[in-house]
Design an enzyme around this catalytic site. Structure first.
Site, short mmCIF file in Angstrom:
data_model
loop_
_atom_site.label_atom_id
_atom_site.label_comp_id
_atom_site.label_asym_id
_atom_site.label_seq_id
_atom_site.Cartn_x
_atom_site.Cartn_y
_atom_site.Cartn_z
N HIS A 187 0.88 -1.18 0.00
CA HIS A 187 0.00 0.00 0.00
C HIS A 187 0.91 1.23 0.00
CE1 HIS A 187 -3.69 -2.02 2.12
NE2 HIS A 187 -3.98 -1.79 0.85
N CYS A 283 -2.23 3.17 8.95
CA CYS A 283 -3.23 2.17 8.53
C CYS A 283 -4.37 2.05 9.54
CB CYS A 283 -2.61 0.79 8.41
SG CYS A 283 -1.12 0.70 7.43
N1 ARG Z 1 -3.64 -7.00 6.73
C1 ARG Z 1 -4.08 -5.81 6.07
C2 ARG Z 1 -4.08 -6.02 4.56
O1 ARG Z 1 -3.22 -6.72 4.07
C3 ARG Z 1 -3.20 -4.65 6.44
C4 ARG Z 1 -3.67 -3.34 5.88
C5 ARG Z 1 -2.75 -2.18 6.17
N2 ARG Z 1 -3.32 -0.98 5.76
C6 ARG Z 1 -2.69 0.04 5.15
N3 ARG Z 1 -3.32 1.14 4.96
N4 ARG Z 1 -1.46 -0.09 4.69
O2 ARG Z 1 -4.91 -5.50 3.84
#
Ligand code: ARG
Length: 310
Positions: A187, A283
């Site tokens: 992300h 996040c």
């Molecule tokens: N386990 C989650 C996923 O893989 C973590 C999300 C993290 N969020 C972020 N905004 N980077 O989607």
């Protein structure tokens, strides 16, 4: 504080959506950080620590002056705690996320209900859906740059490059796509943070050559804060900025110094348990009050500080 100061403080207060980690766990794997077997081996202790780390983050954000809205946690939706992925929110308009993986797609109706409730309370104006078939994992992949009045969009792992045009149309701001190169930084917010002063924290190795060019074309060398691998691997780019306070899980002495020199206070609050799911401070939060027309809050704060000194 007189009434005018009180009103000014309230109207410029940062507001976030968070979700308590009651059902947080690593029970599936959709990024390289997630190891359900390792989690299962220590689940009760890990969960207890997650509760405590989340409560500390919540407290630090409140102490920095933020207001926090809460989404209701749900059994079997362990990643609901990562509210950054719920939507892109700007100028009181919500663009609901569409998740890449089935495991997280089940969160969509719950987040939609949470935004409807916020709208009913007068905190938001409009809730829209992306055109069919487009994936966009909310603010996790779409970062508002207040200083440049634009959006940076990560793509390649979770969000579709095509979502950029929809964002531009809905929000009326230019959107620059940044194709991501390293699956550990899947992300955009795991490797990039646009600070209100115009500086950008980023981990260059997370980006393709084209993405790096796009960043360097728009961010002058003096405004680039490039992370070492060690800082990036502790998710230092996954920071939340409230006024002049930067909240993150951990920062090296060198990074702390660079941020302090720019007038920020660095607040460390360990979030290593959430990193087992591939997430950290940013996040776990979703900013609800970003506006494209207002001056970034750091400018106002810095000006006030200068005025008080003279
Ligand atoms: N386990 C989650 C996923 O893989 C973590 C999300 C993290 N969020 C972020 N905004 N980077 O989607």
């Amino acid at each position: 504080m007189n009434i005018h100061a009180t009103l000014a403080a309230t109207s410029s207060q940062s507001r976030f959506l968070m979700c308590p980690p009651r059902y947080f766990a690593v029970s599936y794997s959709i990024n390289p950080w997630m190891d359900p077997k390792a989690w299962a081996g220590g689940a009760p202790a890990l969960h207890a620590k997650a509760e405590q780390q989340w409560a500390s983050l919540h407290r630090v954000l409140r102490e920095a002056g933020a207001a926090i809205e809460l989404a209701e946690p749900q059994p079997d939706l362990p990643d609901l705690v990562f509210t950054a992925n719920a939507a892109v929110v700007l100028d009181r308009k919500v663009i609901l996320a569409r998740f890449r993986h089935g495991e997280r797609r089940r969160e969509e109706p719950l987040f939609a209900a949470a935004f409807a409730a916020l709208k009913a309370r007068g905190l938001l104006d409009e809730i829209v859906r992306l055109p069919d078939g487009l994936m966009l994992e909310g603010a996790g992949d779409c970062i508002f740059d207040a200083r440049r009045r634009m959006l940076w969009m990560g793509c390649g792992f979770r969000s579709d490059v095509g979502a950029g045009a929809a964002l531009e149309q809905e929000l009326g701001l230019p959107c620059v796509a940044l194709p991501l190169a390293d699956p550990r930084f899947y992300h955009l917010d795991t490797a990039f943070c646009a600070l209100p002063c115009g500086a950008v924290i980023y981990y260059p190795q997370a980006f393709t050559a084209a993405a790096l060019r796009a960043v360097h074309d728009r961010v002058a060398p003096a405004e680039r804060i490039a992370l070492s691998f060690a800082d990036a691997a502790h998710f230092a780019a996954n920071a939340v900025c409230v006024g002049r306070t930067i909240v993150l899980s951990s920062a090296s002495a060198g990074l702390r110094r660079k941020l302090e020199r720019r007038g920020y206070t660095v607040a460390e609050t360990p979030l290593d348990i959430f990193q087992k799911s591939g997430g950290s401070a940013c996040c776990l939060t979703l900013r609800l009050d970003h506006t494209s027309c207002a001056a970034p809050d750091i400018g106002q704060t810095a000006q006030t500080a200068t005025a008080q000194r003279s």
